[in-house]
Design an enzyme around this catalytic site. Structure first.
Site, PDB file in Angstrom:
ATOM      1  N   VAL A  11      22.084  30.427  53.017  1.00 32.23           N
ATOM      2  CA  VAL A  11      22.540  30.262  54.399  1.00 32.23           C
ATOM      3  C   VAL A  11      21.478  29.597  55.270  1.00 32.23           C
ATOM      4  O   VAL A  11      21.757  28.637  55.990  1.00 32.23           O
ATOM      5  CB  VAL A  11      22.960  31.631  54.987  1.00 32.23           C
ATOM      6  CG1 VAL A  11      23.069  31.576  56.496  1.00 32.23           C
ATOM      7  CG2 VAL A  11      24.298  32.041  54.402  1.00 32.23           C
ATOM      8  N   CYS A 262      28.676  37.815  48.708  1.00 34.27           N
ATOM      9  CA  CYS A 262      29.195  38.376  49.964  1.00 34.27           C
ATOM     10  C   CYS A 262      30.274  39.437  49.794  1.00 34.27           C
ATOM     11  O   CYS A 262      30.101  40.567  50.262  1.00 34.27           O
ATOM     12  CB  CYS A 262      29.718  37.246  50.842  1.00 34.27           C
ATOM     13  SG  CYS A 262      28.392  36.180  51.434  1.00 34.27           S
TER      14      CYS A 262
HETATM   15  N1  NAD Z   1      25.403  33.107  50.536  1.00 33.95           N
HETATM   16  C1  NAD Z   1      26.521  32.950  51.257  1.00 33.95           C
HETATM   17  O1  NAD Z   1      27.468  32.292  50.843  1.00 33.95           O
HETATM   18  C2  NAD Z   1      26.635  33.576  52.619  1.00 33.95           C
HETATM   19  C3  NAD Z   1      27.666  33.192  53.474  1.00 33.95           C
HETATM   20  C4  NAD Z   1      27.757  33.756  54.728  1.00 33.95           C
HETATM   21  C5  NAD Z   1      26.825  34.720  55.115  1.00 33.95           C
HETATM   22  N2  NAD Z   1      25.837  35.106  54.270  1.00 33.95           N
HETATM   23  C6  NAD Z   1      24.856  36.098  54.725  1.00 33.95           C
HETATM   24  O2  NAD Z   1      23.658  35.405  55.091  1.00 33.95           O
HETATM   25  C7  NAD Z   1      22.513  36.210  54.773  1.00 33.95           C
HETATM   26  C8  NAD Z   1      21.585  35.445  53.857  1.00 33.95           C
HETATM   27  O3  NAD Z   1      22.251  35.217  52.643  1.00 33.95           O
HETATM   28  P1  NAD Z   1      21.696  34.206  51.537  1.00 33.95           P
HETATM   29  O4  NAD Z   1      22.733  34.104  50.490  1.00 33.95           O
HETATM   30  O5  NAD Z   1      21.195  32.982  52.190  1.00 33.95           O
HETATM   31  O6  NAD Z   1      20.429  35.065  50.994  1.00 33.95           O
HETATM   32  P2  NAD Z   1      19.227  34.564  50.082  1.00 33.95           P
HETATM   33  O7  NAD Z   1      18.736  35.772  49.384  1.00 33.95           O
HETATM   34  O8  NAD Z   1      19.638  33.371  49.304  1.00 33.95           O
HETATM   35  O9  NAD Z   1      18.120  34.057  51.142  1.00 33.95           O
HETATM   36  C9  NAD Z   1      17.371  34.884  51.947  1.00 33.95           C
HETATM   37  C10 NAD Z   1      15.962  34.278  52.029  1.00 33.95           C
HETATM   38  O10 NAD Z   1      15.233  34.926  53.067  1.00 33.95           O
HETATM   39  C11 NAD Z   1      13.870  35.013  52.672  1.00 33.95           C
HETATM   40  N3  NAD Z   1      13.222  36.021  53.528  1.00 33.95           N
HETATM   41  C12 NAD Z   1      13.431  37.343  53.569  1.00 33.95           C
HETATM   42  N4  NAD Z   1      12.662  37.916  54.532  1.00 33.95           N
HETATM   43  C13 NAD Z   1      11.964  36.914  55.128  1.00 33.95           C
HETATM   44  C14 NAD Z   1      11.018  36.852  56.193  1.00 33.95           C
HETATM   45  N5  NAD Z   1      10.642  37.940  56.854  1.00 33.95           N
HETATM   46  N6  NAD Z   1      10.487  35.656  56.517  1.00 33.95           N
HETATM   47  C15 NAD Z   1      10.884  34.538  55.853  1.00 33.95           C
HETATM   48  N7  NAD Z   1      11.771  34.522  54.848  1.00 33.95           N
HETATM   49  C16 NAD Z   1      12.319  35.698  54.489  1.00 33.95           C
HETATM   50  C17 NAD Z   1      13.969  35.366  51.200  1.00 33.95           C
HETATM   51  O11 NAD Z   1      12.779  35.097  50.514  1.00 33.95           O
HETATM   52  C18 NAD Z   1      15.147  34.472  50.759  1.00 33.95           C
HETATM   53  O12 NAD Z   1      14.695  33.208  50.316  1.00 33.95           O
HETATM   54  C19 NAD Z   1      23.056  37.500  54.184  1.00 33.95           C
HETATM   55  O13 NAD Z   1      23.195  38.457  55.193  1.00 33.95           O
HETATM   56  C20 NAD Z   1      24.431  37.090  53.676  1.00 33.95           C
HETATM   57  O14 NAD Z   1      25.337  38.175  53.644  1.00 33.95           O
HETATM   58  C21 NAD Z   1      25.714  34.542  53.037  1.00 33.95           C
END
Ligand code: NAD
Length: 448
Positions: A11, A262
């Site tokens: 995201v 998700c």
């Molecule tokens: N993946 C999807 O399709 C999708 C769609 C809509 C919403 N979401 C939501 O978006 C959010 C993120 O999902 P994602 O799939 O991108 O997760 P992800 O695990 O791919 O990415 C999260 C990233 O954040 C980094 N991170 C964590 N803490 C940090 C900090 N303090 N400083 C800097 N970086 C940090 C992690 O290292 C990781 O790379 C979740 O809440 C998810 O539910 C995801």
């Protein structure tokens, strides 16, 4: 606008890259050193169609960069929190530890008016908690907290971000609304509706949307089971149902049960929120239970197609990711099905175009160089994820490679009559299984 995006995952990276494409100055902060170093070296650590070129173009234009610390927050108009919110081990609540850690770090760097935006999917009330965390650390800071849930789908994330059905922004301050309006202004030209709501409503819109879609999938999966018993075809039923504009055709594809990053965790988190507030959520509860059972039942369905036992059998599996066009393996049905097949005595040989590296980290699975290698000498073929390249396999070659001409299609990709014509025993979801035709393969097909 100057934007800091915290978290460069599916995201954060897509949103950050697309905001920079809108013309904003974006710094993505990523704390995983390997991921950050890859980005700084011009590599994209996740597979998402089209993402690499958007990132490259905007890095070149000087609008997009990557950092390991939050010092850029001091100059930012908006700071987006896009960190993971996985299901907490043991109780299924959303794990908000990354969100609150990010909030504390943001607090340290705030300077001048800033909108802190939760883009992560977070339970109702989290925005208020984020506000309290920042306020406690920085009583002097000038900031608002807004909720801006993300609806993009992996596999078509860039397109979804550029042309969303809607943008939802929850906040109570006009100043924050003004910043958010400016950030999303390029989308208004495309007439994307922007929906301003209260913060709690925005947080709930995301969970309610995902739970509804998960329920739709689960519903058609149950209808598929009924189809099998009564001689109906779920593809025909779904089409007939989906043409009703009140229902719509999407998310009516029967399959092995939903997975991904998700739906599983968000349905569970919504259920926990409802329970915490003493509200019944029996529909969501059933969706979670029925889907979990379904994934496990798939291995039994495969075993039945093999004649009841998988002992000593080799099963070729095509597709491991939870859906096509991503390398994301989170809660993929394959993680339930492949180990179950192995536990029943099968040797599993698998191929996935993008997911094998992640899959090997999560389960024991023998991976192959391509689809044909996976099926060479196997006793049957299971299609688990509907990648495009599996739709147009050379079926004559498939038939020659397999020891038994058996296809178990858990995504209803192939046409039963065509599979029968090729001489396969063909089992799919919600359609009557077809046995191989006694007659020979038609001329046109044999000539392929
Ligand atoms: N993946 C999807 O399709 C999708 C769609 C809509 C919403 N979401 C939501 O978006 C959010 C993120 O999902 P994602 O799939 O991108 O997760 P992800 O695990 O791919 O990415 C999260 C990233 O954040 C980094 N991170 C964590 N803490 C940090 C900090 N303090 N400083 C800097 N970086 C940090 C992690 O290292 C990781 O790379 C979740 O809440 C998810 O539910 C995801």
């Amino acid at each position: 606008m100057r934007i800091v995006m915290i978290g460069a995952g599916y995201v954060g990276l897509v949103s950050g890259a697309c905001f920079s494409e809108f013309g904003h100055e974006v710094i993505c902060v990523e704390k995983d050193p390997a991921r950050r170093r890859a980005l700084q070296a011009g590599l994209v650590p996740i597979f998402e169609p089209g993402l690499e070129s958007v990132i490259a173009a905007n890095v070149r234009a000087g609008r997009l960069s990557f950092a390991d610390d939050l010092s850029a927050v001091a100059r930012a108009d908006a700071v987006f929190i896009a960190v993971g919110t996985p299901a907490r081990r043991g109780d299924g609540h959303a794990d908000l530890s990354y969100v609150f850690a990010a909030a504390k770090e943001i607090a340290r760097h705030l300077d001048g008016y800033t909108v802190v935006v939760t883009k992560s999917t977070v339970p109702v009330g989290t925005g208020s908690q984020v506000h309290d965390v920042i306020r406690a650390a920085r009583p002097d800071a000038d900031f608002d907290v807004a909720s801006n849930p993300e609806f993009l789908r992996e596999g078509s994330a860039i397109e979804d971000f550029r042309r969303p059905d809607r943008v939802v922004v929850g906040c109570d301050s006009e100043r924050a609304r003004e910043v958010m309006r400016e950030i999303y202004r390029p989308l208004f030209i495309n007439e994307t509706p922007i929906l301003f709501t209260g913060r709690q409503s925005a947080e709930l819109i995301k969970y309610a949307s995902n739970a509804f879609l998960a329920a739709k999938i689960t519903f058609i999966n149950e209808v598929a089971d009924l189809c099998e018993k009564v001689g109906a075809d779920v593809q025909e039923v779904a089409r007939g149902v989906g043409l009703d504009k009140r229902i719509g055709p999407k998310f009516l594809h029967a399959g092995p049960g939903f997975g991904g990053s998700c739906f599983p965790k968000d349905t569970l988190a919504l259920l926990k929120s409802a329970q915490d507030h003493g509200v019944g959520a029996r529909i969501v509860e059933s969706v979670v239970a029925v889907n979990d059972e379904r994934k496990l039942a798939m291995a039994g369905r495969i075993a039945a197609a093999f004649g009841g036992s998988l002992q000593g059998k080799t099963v070729a599996v095509l597709g491991l990711t939870f859906k096509p066009n991503t390398d994301d393996m989170r809660d993929a049905p394959s993680l339930a099905i492949v180990p179950a097949l192995r536990a029943m005595g099968a040797r599993v040989r698998a191929f996935d175009p993008e997911g094998m590296e992640q899959a090997r980290k999560l389960m024991a699975v023998e991976t192959c160089a391509d689809a044909y290698q996976a099926m060479d000498g196997a006793d049957g073929l299971v299609l688990l994820t509907e990648w495009n390249e599996f739709r147009a396999l050379n079926m004559v070659r498939v038939g020659n490679l397999l020891r038994r001409k058996l296809i178990i299609d858990l995504r209803n990709v192939y046409a039963p009559e065509q599979m029968r014509a090729y001489g396969f025993d063909y089992v799919s979801i919600g359609r009557i299984p077809v046995a191989a035709a006694a007659k020979s393969v038609p001329q046109a097909i044999a000539a392929e």
